[in-house]
Design a protein around this motif. Structure first.
Motif, PDB file in Angstrom:
ATOM      1  N   ASP A 148       0.831  -1.203   0.000  1.00 34.37           N
ATOM      2  CA  ASP A 148       0.000   0.000   0.000  1.00 34.37           C
ATOM      3  C   ASP A 148       0.867   1.255   0.000  1.00 34.37           C
ATOM      4  OD1 ASP A 148      -2.424  -1.338  -0.058  1.00 34.37           O
ATOM      5  OD2 ASP A 148      -2.560  -1.473   2.118  1.00 34.37           O
ATOM      6  N   GLU A 149       1.608   1.468  -1.083  1.00 37.90           N
ATOM      7  CA  GLU A 149       2.331   2.721  -1.293  1.00 37.90           C
ATOM      8  C   GLU A 149       2.694   2.827  -2.765  1.00 37.90           C
ATOM      9  OE1 GLU A 149       6.955   2.738  -0.360  1.00 37.90           O
ATOM     10  OE2 GLU A 149       5.820   2.030   1.363  1.00 37.90           O
ATOM     11  N   GLU A 150       3.049   4.039  -3.184  1.00 40.17           N
ATOM     12  CA  GLU A 150       3.328   4.257  -4.598  1.00 40.17           C
ATOM     13  C   GLU A 150       4.735   3.779  -4.962  1.00 40.17           C
ATOM     14  OE1 GLU A 150       3.351   8.317  -5.753  1.00 40.17           O
ATOM     15  OE2 GLU A 150       4.713   8.939  -4.171  1.00 40.17           O
ATOM     16  N   ALA A 151       4.915   3.489  -6.234  1.00 45.43           N
ATOM     17  CA  ALA A 151       6.220   3.073  -6.749  1.00 45.43           C
ATOM     18  C   ALA A 151       6.402   3.633  -8.148  1.00 45.43           C
ATOM     19  CB  ALA A 151       6.334   1.556  -6.770  1.00 45.43           C
ATOM     20  N   SER A 152       7.517   4.321  -8.355  1.00 44.92           N
ATOM     21  CA  SER A 152       7.794   4.859  -9.683  1.00 44.92           C
ATOM     22  C   SER A 152       8.471   3.832 -10.571  1.00 44.92           C
ATOM     23  CB  SER A 152       8.665   6.115  -9.583  1.00 44.92           C
ATOM     24  OG  SER A 152       9.862   5.843  -8.886  1.00 44.92           O
ATOM     25  N   VAL A 153       9.139   2.846  -9.971  1.00 46.66           N
ATOM     26  CA  VAL A 153       9.802   1.772 -10.716  1.00 46.66           C
ATOM     27  C   VAL A 153       9.767   0.491  -9.890  1.00 46.66           C
ATOM     28  CG1 VAL A 153      11.335   3.100 -12.210  1.00 46.66           C
ATOM     29  CG2 VAL A 153      11.999   2.675  -9.846  1.00 46.66           C
ATOM     30  N   LEU A 154       9.840  -0.660 -10.572  1.00 45.35           N
ATOM     31  CA  LEU A 154       9.800  -1.966  -9.927  1.00 45.35           C
ATOM     32  C   LEU A 154      10.852  -2.872 -10.545  1.00 45.35           C
ATOM     33  CD1 LEU A 154       5.936  -2.459 -10.178  1.00 45.35           C
ATOM     34  CD2 LEU A 154       7.151  -2.061  -8.032  1.00 45.35           C
ATOM     35  N   SER A 155      11.430  -3.761  -9.727  1.00 41.69           N
ATOM     36  CA  SER A 155      12.341  -4.781 -10.239  1.00 41.69           C
ATOM     37  C   SER A 155      12.366  -5.936  -9.244  1.00 41.69           C
ATOM     38  CB  SER A 155      13.752  -4.216 -10.438  1.00 41.69           C
ATOM     39  OG  SER A 155      14.562  -5.114 -11.171  1.00 41.69           O
ATOM     40  N   ILE A 156      12.821  -7.111  -9.692  1.00 45.70           N
ATOM     41  CA  ILE A 156      12.795  -8.320  -8.864  1.00 45.70           C
ATOM     42  C   ILE A 156      14.190  -8.911  -8.749  1.00 45.70           C
ATOM     43  CG2 ILE A 156      11.962 -10.710  -8.733  1.00 45.70           C
ATOM     44  CD1 ILE A 156       9.363  -9.771  -9.968  1.00 45.70           C
ATOM     45  N   ASP A 157      14.570  -9.284  -7.527  1.00 46.59           N
ATOM     46  CA  ASP A 157      15.780 -10.065  -7.271  1.00 46.59           C
ATOM     47  C   ASP A 157      15.360 -11.527  -7.224  1.00 46.59           C
ATOM     48  OD1 ASP A 157      18.061 -11.295  -6.399  1.00 46.59           O
ATOM     49  OD2 ASP A 157      18.157 -10.284  -4.461  1.00 46.59           O
ATOM     50  N   PHE A 158      15.700 -12.281  -8.266  1.00 46.20           N
ATOM     51  CA  PHE A 158      15.263 -13.671  -8.348  1.00 46.20           C
ATOM     52  C   PHE A 158      16.108 -14.585  -7.463  1.00 46.20           C
ATOM     53  CE2 PHE A 158      13.553 -11.947 -12.311  1.00 46.20           C
ATOM     54  CZ  PHE A 158      12.246 -12.378 -12.214  1.00 46.20           C
ATOM     55  N   ASN A 159      17.282 -14.134  -7.041  1.00 47.70           N
ATOM     56  CA  ASN A 159      18.093 -14.946  -6.129  1.00 47.70           C
ATOM     57  C   ASN A 159      17.426 -15.081  -4.769  1.00 47.70           C
ATOM     58  OD1 ASN A 159      20.095 -15.312  -8.054  1.00 47.70           O
ATOM     59  ND2 ASN A 159      21.303 -13.562  -7.363  1.00 47.70           N
ATOM     60  N   ASP A 160      16.925 -13.962  -4.248  1.00 49.78           N
ATOM     61  CA  ASP A 160      16.284 -13.969  -2.931  1.00 49.78           C
ATOM     62  C   ASP A 160      14.769 -13.877  -3.017  1.00 49.78           C
ATOM     63  OD1 ASP A 160      18.711 -14.148  -1.604  1.00 49.78           O
ATOM     64  OD2 ASP A 160      18.965 -11.971  -1.517  1.00 49.78           O
ATOM     65  N   GLU A 161      14.240 -13.820  -4.251  1.00 49.07           N
ATOM     66  CA  GLU A 161      12.795 -13.714  -4.479  1.00 49.07           C
ATOM     67  C   GLU A 161      12.202 -12.545  -3.693  1.00 49.07           C
ATOM     68  OE1 GLU A 161      10.854 -17.531  -3.976  1.00 49.07           O
ATOM     69  OE2 GLU A 161      11.299 -17.975  -6.073  1.00 49.07           O
ATOM     70  N   ARG A 162      12.741 -11.356  -3.991  1.00 48.89           N
ATOM     71  CA  ARG A 162      12.249 -10.134  -3.366  1.00 48.89           C
ATOM     72  C   ARG A 162      11.938  -9.097  -4.438  1.00 48.89           C
ATOM     73  NH1 ARG A 162      12.656  -9.836   2.169  1.00 48.89           N
ATOM     74  NH2 ARG A 162      12.337  -7.565   2.097  1.00 48.89           N
ATOM     75  N   LEU A 163      10.910  -8.308  -4.131  1.00 53.31           N
ATOM     76  CA  LEU A 163      10.508  -7.206  -4.985  1.00 53.31           C
ATOM     77  C   LEU A 163      11.170  -5.927  -4.488  1.00 53.31           C
ATOM     78  CD1 LEU A 163       8.503  -6.126  -7.220  1.00 53.31           C
ATOM     79  CD2 LEU A 163       6.905  -5.702  -5.326  1.00 53.31           C
ATOM     80  N   TYR A 164      11.706  -5.130  -5.420  1.00 55.14           N
ATOM     81  CA  TYR A 164      12.311  -3.837  -5.078  1.00 55.14           C
ATOM     82  C   TYR A 164      11.574  -2.734  -5.817  1.00 55.14           C
ATOM     83  CZ  TYR A 164      16.195  -6.106  -2.747  1.00 55.14           C
ATOM     84  OH  TYR A 164      16.953  -6.833  -1.872  1.00 55.14           O
ATOM     85  N   TRP A 165      11.466  -1.580  -5.155  1.00 50.50           N
ATOM     86  CA  TRP A 165      10.816  -0.440  -5.793  1.00 50.50           C
ATOM     87  C   TRP A 165      11.390   0.857  -5.223  1.00 50.50           C
ATOM     88  CZ3 TRP A 165       8.671  -3.250  -1.875  1.00 50.50           C
ATOM     89  CH2 TRP A 165       8.163  -2.573  -0.769  1.00 50.50           C
ATOM     90  N   MET A 166      11.193   1.933  -5.991  1.00 44.92           N
ATOM     91  CA  MET A 166      11.552   3.268  -5.542  1.00 44.92           C
ATOM     92  C   MET A 166      10.267   4.010  -5.201  1.00 44.92           C
ATOM     93  SD  MET A 166      14.890   3.524  -5.735  1.00 44.92           S
ATOM     94  CE  MET A 166      15.176   5.281  -5.657  1.00 44.92           C
ATOM     95  N   ASN A 167      10.225   4.586  -3.988  1.00 39.72           N
ATOM     96  CA  ASN A 167       9.101   5.425  -3.607  1.00 39.72           C
ATOM     97  C   ASN A 167       9.342   6.820  -4.169  1.00 39.72           C
ATOM     98  OD1 ASN A 167       7.530   7.382  -1.952  1.00 39.72           O
ATOM     99  ND2 ASN A 167       6.852   5.530  -0.890  1.00 39.72           N
TER     100      ASN A 167
END
Length: 221
Positions: free
Chosen positions: A103-122
């Motif tokens: 529940d927050e905005e994100a200007s960009v998204l990307s995924i680390d498939f090694n650790d299966e985590r989502l990354y984003w910039m607020n």
């Protein structure tokens, strides 16, 4: 790390036309391109050559960033800017099973498939954030200390490359988090793609003239 393609010429080819496309992601496994259309509130898909255009989903809110989890067959996208419901959502590749993730905005998204985590910039705070792919364990990784200027991110080999105005940061992940500026230019950067070739890292800077939005998707070769 070096700029690409500084020593190589490239050509661009029109793939498809779109209404205010913002986020673009390539599914190299299945040969598809997905993109978000901002005010139309839609996600479309086409083949790499532009054929087979297909509407994937229509949301209630303006759409911005998009990324693809090809392993688990999820599309992640963000709703932002023109509404109070600024969220990160995900759907299946056919647009079904839409769920709220963060529940927050994100200007960009990307995924680390090694650790299966989502990354984003607020976009509002300038913070780089991360969570499990289902949205749990959300945390701040790094702050650029710059607001409303962060429009590029890419995860490769558990390193995060992110844009801060006219700079590109490389952020190394835990156990020791460190950040360094690997490129500083004179123009504002609006997107980033990183790939590895012959053990060298290359990055492409993307410059767009906003608020005049590019109304086509091109392929560089």
């Amino acid at each position: 790390m070096k700029d690409y393609p500084s020593e190589k010429p490239y050509t661009s080819e029109l793939v498809t036309s779109a209404s205010e496309p913002i986020g673009v992601i390539v599914d190299s496994i299945n040969g598809h391109v997905y993109w978000t259309e901002y005010t139309a509130k839609k996600i479309y898909r086409c083949n790499l050559n532009g054929t087979g255009r297909l509407l994937i989903l229509t949301d209630n809110d303006a759409l911005y960033a998009i990324t693809l989890d090809h392993r688990n067959r999820w599309l992640y996208y963000s709703t932002t800017y023109t509404t109070n419901t600024r969220r990160i959502r995900r759907s299946r590749l056919d647009g079904t099973d839409i769920r709220n993730v963060i529940d927050e905005e994100a200007s960009v998204l990307s995924i680390d498939f090694n650790d299966e985590r989502l990354y984003w910039m607020n976009f509002a705070t300038g913070d780089l954030k991360s969570a499990h792919l289902n949205g749990t364990d959300a945390s701040k990784v790094f702050s650029t200390n710059t607001t409303t200027k962060n429009l590029g991110i890419y995860v490769l080999d558990s390193d995060i490359y992110c844009v801060n105005v006219n700079q590109i940061f490389k952020v190394s992940l835990p156990p020791v988090i460190s950040a360094s500026v690997i490129y500083a230019g004179t123009n504002r950067i609006f997107g980033l793609f990183v790939y590895k070739e012959k053990r060298e890292y290359f990055y492409i800077e993307i410059y767009l003239a906003l608020p005049r939005l590019i109304s086509q998707i091109t392929m560089m070769t």
